[in-house]
Structures are given as structure tokens and as C-alpha cells.
Scaffold this motif. Structure first.
Motif, PDB file in Angstrom:
ATOM      1  N   ALA A  85       0.835  -1.205   0.000  1.00 10.40           N
ATOM      2  CA  ALA A  85       0.000   0.000   0.000  1.00 10.40           C
ATOM      3  C   ALA A  85       0.872   1.258   0.000  1.00 10.40           C
ATOM      4  O   ALA A  85       0.594   2.218  -0.727  1.00 10.40           O
ATOM      5  CB  ALA A  85      -0.950  -0.011   1.192  1.00 10.40           C
ATOM      6  N   SER A  86       1.932   1.265   0.789  1.00  9.48           N
ATOM      7  CA  SER A  86       2.838   2.421   0.821  1.00  9.48           C
ATOM      8  C   SER A  86       3.502   2.638  -0.538  1.00  9.48           C
ATOM      9  O   SER A  86       3.615   3.775  -1.011  1.00  9.48           O
ATOM     10  CB  SER A  86       3.924   2.224   1.886  1.00  9.48           C
ATOM     11  OG  SER A  86       3.371   2.281   3.165  1.00  9.48           O
ATOM     12  N   ALA A  87       3.941   1.555  -1.158  1.00 13.84           N
ATOM     13  CA  ALA A  87       4.553   1.655  -2.482  1.00 13.84           C
ATOM     14  C   ALA A  87       3.550   2.209  -3.495  1.00 13.84           C
ATOM     15  O   ALA A  87       3.900   3.054  -4.338  1.00 13.84           O
ATOM     16  CB  ALA A  87       5.064   0.286  -2.924  1.00 13.84           C
ATOM     17  N   LEU A  88       2.312   1.781  -3.403  1.00 16.56           N
ATOM     18  CA  LEU A  88       1.262   2.253  -4.304  1.00 16.56           C
ATOM     19  C   LEU A  88       1.006   3.747  -4.115  1.00 16.56           C
ATOM     20  O   LEU A  88       0.824   4.480  -5.088  1.00 16.56           O
ATOM     21  CB  LEU A  88      -0.012   1.438  -4.079  1.00 16.56           C
ATOM     22  CG  LEU A  88      -1.176   1.705  -5.020  1.00 16.56           C
ATOM     23  CD1 LEU A  88      -0.784   1.369  -6.455  1.00 16.56           C
ATOM     24  CD2 LEU A  88      -2.383   0.886  -4.593  1.00 16.56           C
ATOM     25  N   VAL A  89       1.013   4.206  -2.873  1.00 15.77           N
ATOM     26  CA  VAL A  89       0.839   5.641  -2.601  1.00 15.77           C
ATOM     27  C   VAL A  89       1.947   6.431  -3.296  1.00 15.77           C
ATOM     28  O   VAL A  89       1.681   7.421  -3.983  1.00 15.77           O
ATOM     29  CB  VAL A  89       0.827   5.932  -1.078  1.00 15.77           C
ATOM     30  CG1 VAL A  89       0.929   7.423  -0.796  1.00 15.77           C
ATOM     31  CG2 VAL A  89      -0.434   5.365  -0.432  1.00 15.77           C
ATOM     32  N   GLY A  90       3.201   5.990  -3.126  1.00 17.47           N
ATOM     33  CA  GLY A  90       4.316   6.680  -3.777  1.00 17.47           C
ATOM     34  C   GLY A  90       4.206   6.679  -5.286  1.00 17.47           C
ATOM     35  O   GLY A  90       4.465   7.683  -5.946  1.00 17.47           O
ATOM     36  N   LEU A  91       3.805   5.546  -5.845  1.00 17.81           N
ATOM     37  CA  LEU A  91       3.650   5.425  -7.291  1.00 17.81           C
ATOM     38  C   LEU A  91       2.590   6.390  -7.820  1.00 17.81           C
ATOM     39  O   LEU A  91       2.843   7.156  -8.758  1.00 17.81           O
ATOM     40  CB  LEU A  91       3.276   3.983  -7.660  1.00 17.81           C
ATOM     41  CG  LEU A  91       2.998   3.711  -9.141  1.00 17.81           C
ATOM     42  CD1 LEU A  91       4.289   3.758  -9.935  1.00 17.81           C
ATOM     43  CD2 LEU A  91       2.304   2.371  -9.306  1.00 17.81           C
ATOM     44  N   ILE A  92       1.410   6.380  -7.228  1.00 23.61           N
ATOM     45  CA  ILE A  92       0.309   7.212  -7.722  1.00 23.61           C
ATOM     46  C   ILE A  92       0.614   8.698  -7.552  1.00 23.61           C
ATOM     47  O   ILE A  92       0.406   9.490  -8.473  1.00 23.61           O
ATOM     48  CB  ILE A  92      -1.022   6.825  -7.048  1.00 23.61           C
ATOM     49  CG1 ILE A  92      -1.424   5.403  -7.454  1.00 23.61           C
ATOM     50  CG2 ILE A  92      -2.127   7.819  -7.425  1.00 23.61           C
ATOM     51  CD1 ILE A  92      -2.603   4.836  -6.672  1.00 23.61           C
ATOM     52  N   ILE A  93       1.120   9.089  -6.386  1.00 22.45           N
ATOM     53  CA  ILE A  93       1.454  10.504  -6.190  1.00 22.45           C
ATOM     54  C   ILE A  93       2.568  10.912  -7.158  1.00 22.45           C
ATOM     55  O   ILE A  93       2.578  12.025  -7.674  1.00 22.45           O
ATOM     56  CB  ILE A  93       1.842  10.798  -4.727  1.00 22.45           C
ATOM     57  CG1 ILE A  93       0.625  10.616  -3.810  1.00 22.45           C
ATOM     58  CG2 ILE A  93       2.385  12.218  -4.588  1.00 22.45           C
ATOM     59  CD1 ILE A  93       0.920  10.752  -2.331  1.00 22.45           C
ATOM     60  N   GLY A  94       3.478   9.994  -7.440  1.00 19.74           N
ATOM     61  CA  GLY A  94       4.560  10.288  -8.382  1.00 19.74           C
ATOM     62  C   GLY A  94       4.074  10.649  -9.773  1.00 19.74           C
ATOM     63  O   GLY A  94       4.734  11.396 -10.493  1.00 19.74           O
ATOM     64  N   PHE A  95       2.920  10.125 -10.161  1.00 18.52           N
ATOM     65  CA  PHE A  95       2.372  10.472 -11.478  1.00 18.52           C
ATOM     66  C   PHE A  95       1.972  11.946 -11.561  1.00 18.52           C
ATOM     67  O   PHE A  95       1.824  12.488 -12.648  1.00 18.52           O
ATOM     68  CB  PHE A  95       1.179   9.581 -11.832  1.00 18.52           C
ATOM     69  CG  PHE A  95       1.585   8.184 -12.222  1.00 18.52           C
ATOM     70  CD1 PHE A  95       2.494   7.958 -13.246  1.00 18.52           C
ATOM     71  CD2 PHE A  95       1.060   7.090 -11.557  1.00 18.52           C
ATOM     72  CE1 PHE A  95       2.878   6.673 -13.605  1.00 18.52           C
ATOM     73  CE2 PHE A  95       1.436   5.797 -11.910  1.00 18.52           C
ATOM     74  CZ  PHE A  95       2.347   5.592 -12.938  1.00 18.52           C
ATOM     75  N   ALA A  96       1.823  12.600 -10.418  1.00 23.10           N
ATOM     76  CA  ALA A  96       1.507  14.029 -10.412  1.00 23.10           C
ATOM     77  C   ALA A  96       2.732  14.881 -10.706  1.00 23.10           C
ATOM     78  O   ALA A  96       2.603  16.065 -11.024  1.00 23.10           O
ATOM     79  CB  ALA A  96       0.917  14.431  -9.060  1.00 23.10           C
ATOM     80  N   SER A  97       3.926  14.289 -10.611  1.00 24.91           N
ATOM     81  CA  SER A  97       5.159  15.078 -10.694  1.00 24.91           C
ATOM     82  C   SER A  97       5.254  15.913 -11.969  1.00 24.91           C
ATOM     83  O   SER A  97       5.647  17.071 -11.912  1.00 24.91           O
ATOM     84  CB  SER A  97       6.386  14.177 -10.550  1.00 24.91           C
ATOM     85  OG  SER A  97       6.450  13.246 -11.608  1.00 24.91           O
ATOM     86  N   GLY A  98       4.900  15.361 -13.097  1.00 24.60           N
ATOM     87  CA  GLY A  98       4.985  16.101 -14.353  1.00 24.60           C
ATOM     88  C   GLY A  98       3.899  17.146 -14.525  1.00 24.60           C
ATOM     89  O   GLY A  98       4.048  18.077 -15.303  1.00 24.60           O
ATOM     90  N   LYS A  99       2.813  17.010 -13.800  1.00 22.38           N
ATOM     91  CA  LYS A  99       1.681  17.929 -13.951  1.00 22.38           C
ATOM     92  C   LYS A  99       1.763  19.147 -13.024  1.00 22.38           C
ATOM     93  O   LYS A  99       1.036  20.102 -13.198  1.00 22.38           O
ATOM     94  CB  LYS A  99       0.383  17.168 -13.698  1.00 22.38           C
ATOM     95  CG  LYS A  99       0.132  16.099 -14.746  1.00 22.38           C
ATOM     96  CD  LYS A  99      -1.014  15.203 -14.324  1.00 22.38           C
ATOM     97  CE  LYS A  99      -1.324  14.108 -15.293  1.00 22.38           C
ATOM     98  NZ  LYS A  99      -0.250  13.494 -16.007  1.00 22.38           N
TER      99      LYS A  99
END
Length: 186
Positions: A85-99
């Protein structure tokens, strides 16, 4: 950071430092929630910062490595449903980085709203669905217990990231030069 350069030396160093800080904050920055084995964690604000600055792969790795080490060191073995779950949180929030364009010194109201939409979605998926479901599948935990833990952990993480994570990103953005703010004298 360029989207095509997820595995730069800078990213790997960020993963190492982020994972170590995840462990330290997990130990000294946790507040008991009153629900067994569920704390209010400041680690997720740090995870969000790393994920936004270095992207989804770094966010995933910091969540995965940091949470695994924290559990192994302080509890004797990792609780893999929550590690995932923690890894998933990092992954999904990371997709915001370019936006978010934080590297351009922009982190005003529109970016804050986008960031918080991403982090709410990430935490909701991870803690309201994934962690409790994996607790049941992997560890045969009682359904009522794991969904209460997930709701408390997810709600606390949403608030923690909304407050501390947003403040960290605002502070970081102020260290960047705003795009177009420099002019060339002729």
C-alpha cells in the motif's frame, strides 16, 4: 526532472535518503491513533515530497523499501499488505510530478489542488481498498478490523499529506526560480 530519466544517480540517491528518512520518521514521527497497529504517520508527507520531486518510480521504491525496513527493524518482519500500500501511494502521487511544474517554481492554488487530488486518490485506493484486501488475503485478518484500520490510516494519511506534504512542496517551490522570471538584457 525529465520524465525519461527515472533511474538517474540523483533519483537513486533520493530513494536511498528517502527510504532512510521513511524509517526514521516511522519510528519517531508516528502518533498512536487509538486503533491497534495503526498510527498517524508523518512519513507519507515525506513520501509525497519524494514522489513529486523524483517521479513514480522513486515514489514506489521509497514506499516499498522504507516501509519494509521500518517494519523489519521495529516489528521484526514486514507487514507486506501495508508495504505494498505504501509503495502504491508513492507510485500514484509520483504520477503528479509532471503535472505540477514544481521545478519551475510554480506551486500555487491550482497545483495544490492537483497535488491533493492525486494524494487523496492514492491514499484512498491504498488504505481503503488495497491494504485491507491484502490483509484478508495474505494474513486472514478479520474483515471488520482491517477495514477500520484502513479507514483510520487512510484518513490520517490524507490529512497529514494535505497539511505537511503541501507545506513541504510550497517551501520547496520557493527555492526554485520561476519560469520566465529571468530576462536577458540586451
Amino acid at each position: 526532472m525529465a520524465k525519461s530519466n527515472y533511474f538517474s544517480i540523483k533519483s537513486l540517491v533520493a530513494v536511498g535518503i528517502g527510504s532512510a528518512l521513511f524509517v526514521i520518521l516511522g519510528r519517531f514521527g508516528s502518533i498512536p491513533s487509538g486503533i491497534p497497529d495503526t498510527n498517524i504517520e508523518t512519513t507519507y508527507a515525506l513520501l509525497a515530497l519524494i514522489a513529486v520531486l523524483y517521479g513514480p518510480v522513486a515514489g514506489l521504491l521509497v514506499g516499498l523499501i522504507g516501509h519494509t525496513l521500518k517494519d523489519a527493524i521495529f516489528y521484526g518482519s514486514p507487514w507486506f499488505s501495508w508495504v505494498i500500500a505504501s509503495a502504491l501511494v508513492g507510485l500514484i502521487i509520483g504520477f503528479a510530478s509532471g503535472k505540477l511544474k514544481i521545478e519551475d517554481g510554480q506551486f500555487g492554488a491550482p497545483q495544490i489542488v492537483k497535488f491533493n487530488i492525486y494524494q487523496i486518490i492514492a491514499n484512498a485506493i491504498a488504505w481503503f481498498v488495497v491494504a485491507p484486501s491484502l490483509d484478508i488475503l495474505i494474513y486472514a485478518e478479520p474483515v471488520n478490523k482491517v477495514f477500520i484500520q484502513g479507514l483510520v490510516a487512510g484518513g490520517a494519511n490524507i490529512v497529514t499529506v494535505a497539511v505537511i506534504g503541501t507545506l513541504l512542496l510550497i517551501a520547496y517551490s520557493k527555492t526554485r526560480t520561476k519560469q520566465g522570471s529571468l530576462t536577458k538584457e540586451v
